[in-house]
Design a protein around this motif. Structure first.
Motif, PDB file in Angstrom:
ATOM      1  N   ILE A 215       0.838  -1.204   0.000  1.00 43.03           N
ATOM      2  CA  ILE A 215       0.000   0.000   0.000  1.00 43.03           C
ATOM      3  C   ILE A 215       0.872   1.253   0.000  1.00 43.03           C
ATOM      4  CG2 ILE A 215      -1.642   1.341   1.368  1.00 43.03           C
ATOM      5  CD1 ILE A 215      -2.883  -1.327   2.235  1.00 43.03           C
ATOM      6  N   THR A 216       1.920   1.248   0.796  1.00 43.84           N
ATOM      7  CA  THR A 216       2.790   2.418   0.905  1.00 43.84           C
ATOM      8  C   THR A 216       3.505   2.708  -0.412  1.00 43.84           C
ATOM      9  OG1 THR A 216       3.137   1.975   3.241  1.00 43.84           O
ATOM     10  CG2 THR A 216       4.692   3.443   2.173  1.00 43.84           C
ATOM     11  N   GLY A 217       4.034   1.677  -1.056  1.00 46.41           N
ATOM     12  CA  GLY A 217       4.724   1.885  -2.326  1.00 46.41           C
ATOM     13  C   GLY A 217       3.806   2.465  -3.387  1.00 46.41           C
ATOM     14  N   SER A 218       2.636   1.889  -3.504  1.00 45.83           N
ATOM     15  CA  SER A 218       1.677   2.375  -4.499  1.00 45.83           C
ATOM     16  C   SER A 218       1.202   3.783  -4.168  1.00 45.83           C
ATOM     17  CB  SER A 218       0.473   1.438  -4.570  1.00 45.83           C
ATOM     18  OG  SER A 218       0.880   0.140  -4.893  1.00 45.83           O
ATOM     19  N   SER A 219       0.930   4.028  -2.898  1.00 40.80           N
ATOM     20  CA  SER A 219       0.420   5.341  -2.490  1.00 40.80           C
ATOM     21  C   SER A 219       1.446   6.443  -2.681  1.00 40.80           C
ATOM     22  CB  SER A 219      -0.003   5.302  -1.017  1.00 40.80           C
ATOM     23  OG  SER A 219      -1.018   4.369  -0.821  1.00 40.80           O
ATOM     24  N   SER A 220       2.699   6.162  -2.395  1.00 45.79           N
ATOM     25  CA  SER A 220       3.719   7.212  -2.534  1.00 45.79           C
ATOM     26  C   SER A 220       3.898   7.614  -3.987  1.00 45.79           C
ATOM     27  CB  SER A 220       5.041   6.762  -1.928  1.00 45.79           C
ATOM     28  OG  SER A 220       5.549   5.633  -2.591  1.00 45.79           O
TER      29      SER A 220
ATOM     30  N   LEU B 274       3.676  17.431  -7.001  1.00 37.61           N
ATOM     31  CA  LEU B 274       4.443  18.174  -8.006  1.00 37.61           C
ATOM     32  C   LEU B 274       3.554  19.191  -8.724  1.00 37.61           C
ATOM     33  CD1 LEU B 274       6.780  15.509  -9.630  1.00 37.61           C
ATOM     34  CD2 LEU B 274       7.458  17.534  -8.364  1.00 37.61           C
ATOM     35  N   GLU B 275       2.320  18.814  -9.019  1.00 40.19           N
ATOM     36  CA  GLU B 275       1.399  19.759  -9.664  1.00 40.19           C
ATOM     37  C   GLU B 275       1.106  20.936  -8.747  1.00 40.19           C
ATOM     38  OE1 GLU B 275      -1.979  17.467 -10.841  1.00 40.19           O
ATOM     39  OE2 GLU B 275      -0.921  16.546 -12.531  1.00 40.19           O
ATOM     40  N   TRP B 276       0.963  20.671  -7.455  1.00 42.00           N
ATOM     41  CA  TRP B 276       0.720  21.732  -6.491  1.00 42.00           C
ATOM     42  C   TRP B 276       1.905  22.695  -6.447  1.00 42.00           C
ATOM     43  CZ3 TRP B 276       3.298  22.579  -1.738  1.00 42.00           C
ATOM     44  CH2 TRP B 276       2.716  23.565  -0.935  1.00 42.00           C
TER      45      TRP B 276
ATOM     46  N   THR C  34      13.223  12.608 -12.528  1.00 40.96           N
ATOM     47  CA  THR C  34      14.159  12.694 -11.408  1.00 40.96           C
ATOM     48  C   THR C  34      13.536  13.448 -10.241  1.00 40.96           C
ATOM     49  OG1 THR C  34      16.015  12.655 -12.954  1.00 40.96           O
ATOM     50  CG2 THR C  34      16.467  13.456 -10.728  1.00 40.96           C
ATOM     51  N   LEU C  35      12.872  14.561 -10.527  1.00 37.57           N
ATOM     52  CA  LEU C  35      12.198  15.317  -9.465  1.00 37.57           C
ATOM     53  C   LEU C  35      11.118  14.475  -8.791  1.00 37.57           C
ATOM     54  CD1 LEU C  35      11.804  18.837 -11.089  1.00 37.57           C
ATOM     55  CD2 LEU C  35      13.251  18.214  -9.153  1.00 37.57           C
ATOM     56  N   ARG C  36      10.395  13.727  -9.581  1.00 34.29           N
ATOM     57  CA  ARG C  36       9.331  12.887  -9.027  1.00 34.29           C
ATOM     58  C   ARG C  36       9.918  11.784  -8.140  1.00 34.29           C
ATOM     59  NH1 ARG C  36       4.213  10.286 -12.259  1.00 34.29           N
ATOM     60  NH2 ARG C  36       3.171   9.547 -10.381  1.00 34.29           N
ATOM     61  N   LEU C  37      11.008  11.163  -8.568  1.00 36.89           N
ATOM     62  CA  LEU C  37      11.645  10.135  -7.747  1.00 36.89           C
ATOM     63  C   LEU C  37      12.203  10.711  -6.453  1.00 36.89           C
ATOM     64  CD1 LEU C  37      13.489   7.968 -10.401  1.00 36.89           C
ATOM     65  CD2 LEU C  37      11.566   7.292  -8.953  1.00 36.89           C
ATOM     66  N   ILE C  38      12.790  11.895  -6.538  1.00 42.74           N
ATOM     67  CA  ILE C  38      13.313  12.546  -5.338  1.00 42.74           C
ATOM     68  C   ILE C  38      12.181  12.861  -4.367  1.00 42.74           C
ATOM     69  CG2 ILE C  38      14.373  14.688  -4.494  1.00 42.74           C
ATOM     70  CD1 ILE C  38      16.146  14.587  -7.030  1.00 42.74           C
TER      71      ILE C  38
ATOM     72  N   ILE D 280       8.005  11.085   0.810  1.00 44.07           N
ATOM     73  CA  ILE D 280       6.596  10.711   0.918  1.00 44.07           C
ATOM     74  C   ILE D 280       6.483   9.265   1.377  1.00 44.07           C
ATOM     75  CG2 ILE D 280       4.494  10.275  -0.416  1.00 44.07           C
ATOM     76  CD1 ILE D 280       5.205  12.734  -2.102  1.00 44.07           C
ATOM     77  N   TYR D 281       7.316   8.400   0.820  1.00 44.49           N
ATOM     78  CA  TYR D 281       7.306   6.984   1.194  1.00 44.49           C
ATOM     79  C   TYR D 281       7.636   6.816   2.670  1.00 44.49           C
ATOM     80  CZ  TYR D 281       8.458   2.033   1.234  1.00 44.49           C
ATOM     81  OH  TYR D 281       8.501   0.697   1.534  1.00 44.49           O
ATOM     82  N   GLN D 282       8.628   7.544   3.155  1.00 47.89           N
ATOM     83  CA  GLN D 282       9.041   7.411   4.549  1.00 47.89           C
ATOM     84  C   GLN D 282       7.902   7.771   5.502  1.00 47.89           C
ATOM     85  OE1 GLN D 282      11.991   5.968   4.804  1.00 47.89           O
ATOM     86  NE2 GLN D 282      12.126   6.227   2.613  1.00 47.89           N
ATOM     87  N   VAL D 283       7.218   8.855   5.213  1.00 47.60           N
ATOM     88  CA  VAL D 283       6.115   9.300   6.070  1.00 47.60           C
ATOM     89  C   VAL D 283       4.941   8.329   5.980  1.00 47.60           C
ATOM     90  CG1 VAL D 283       4.411  11.141   6.404  1.00 47.60           C
ATOM     91  CG2 VAL D 283       6.809  11.715   5.976  1.00 47.60           C
ATOM     92  N   LEU D 284       4.591   7.944   4.750  1.00 47.96           N
ATOM     93  CA  LEU D 284       3.458   7.040   4.586  1.00 47.96           C
ATOM     94  C   LEU D 284       3.714   5.671   5.194  1.00 47.96           C
ATOM     95  CD1 LEU D 284       2.165   7.786   0.967  1.00 47.96           C
ATOM     96  CD2 LEU D 284       1.116   8.410   3.134  1.00 47.96           C
ATOM     97  N   LEU D 285       4.954   5.200   5.163  1.00 47.81           N
ATOM     98  CA  LEU D 285       5.271   3.897   5.724  1.00 47.81           C
ATOM     99  C   LEU D 285       4.929   3.847   7.213  1.00 47.81           C
ATOM    100  CD1 LEU D 285       6.489   1.131   5.043  1.00 47.81           C
ATOM    101  CD2 LEU D 285       8.698   2.041   5.738  1.00 47.81           C
TER     102      LEU D 285
END
Length: 106
Positions: free
Chosen positions: A25-30, A38-40, A61-65, A70-75
């Motif tokens: 869930i975390t991987g998909s959600s992040s 990024l749009e915001w 690259t920006l999206r991966l960074i 986001i992944y850390q917080v969602l995890l």
């Protein structure tokens, strides 16, 4: 499965299933959350020129960074929702310290 349970300090198969579900869930959600963030910030795919080959590379690259924090917080958050906060908090601390970012959680 036994070695994994010993390594993670887990006692039941049910707990392993919950942990795997949280990781999924975390991987998909992040990945899903990164695009609206990024749009915001005003950085859409269209913001980068199509005429240059590096436009898509910069956006990716920006999206991966952005996905990483986001992944850390969602995890931790999703782990807490599933009743596995302690496991994921310890997992997070260990991962960040191995990456040299342990100072963020002291």
């Amino acid at each position: 499965m036994k070695r994994l349970k010993e390594r993670w300090g887990i006692h039941s198969n049910f707990q392993i299933v919950i942990i795997f579900i949280v990781f999924a869930i975390t991987g998909s959600s992040s990945v899903y959350v990164a695009k609206p963030v990024l749009e915001w910030m005003g950085l859409t795919r269209e913001s980068f020129p199509d005429g240059f080959w590096w436009g898509g590379l910069v956006y990716a690259t920006l999206r991966l960074i952005l996905i990483f924090p986001i992944y850390q917080v969602l995890l931790v958050l999703i782990g807490w929702l599933f009743g596995q906060f302690r496991f994921f908090w310890n997992f997070e601390k260990k991962m960040l310290s191995r990456m040299g970012l342990g100072f963020l959680i002291k």
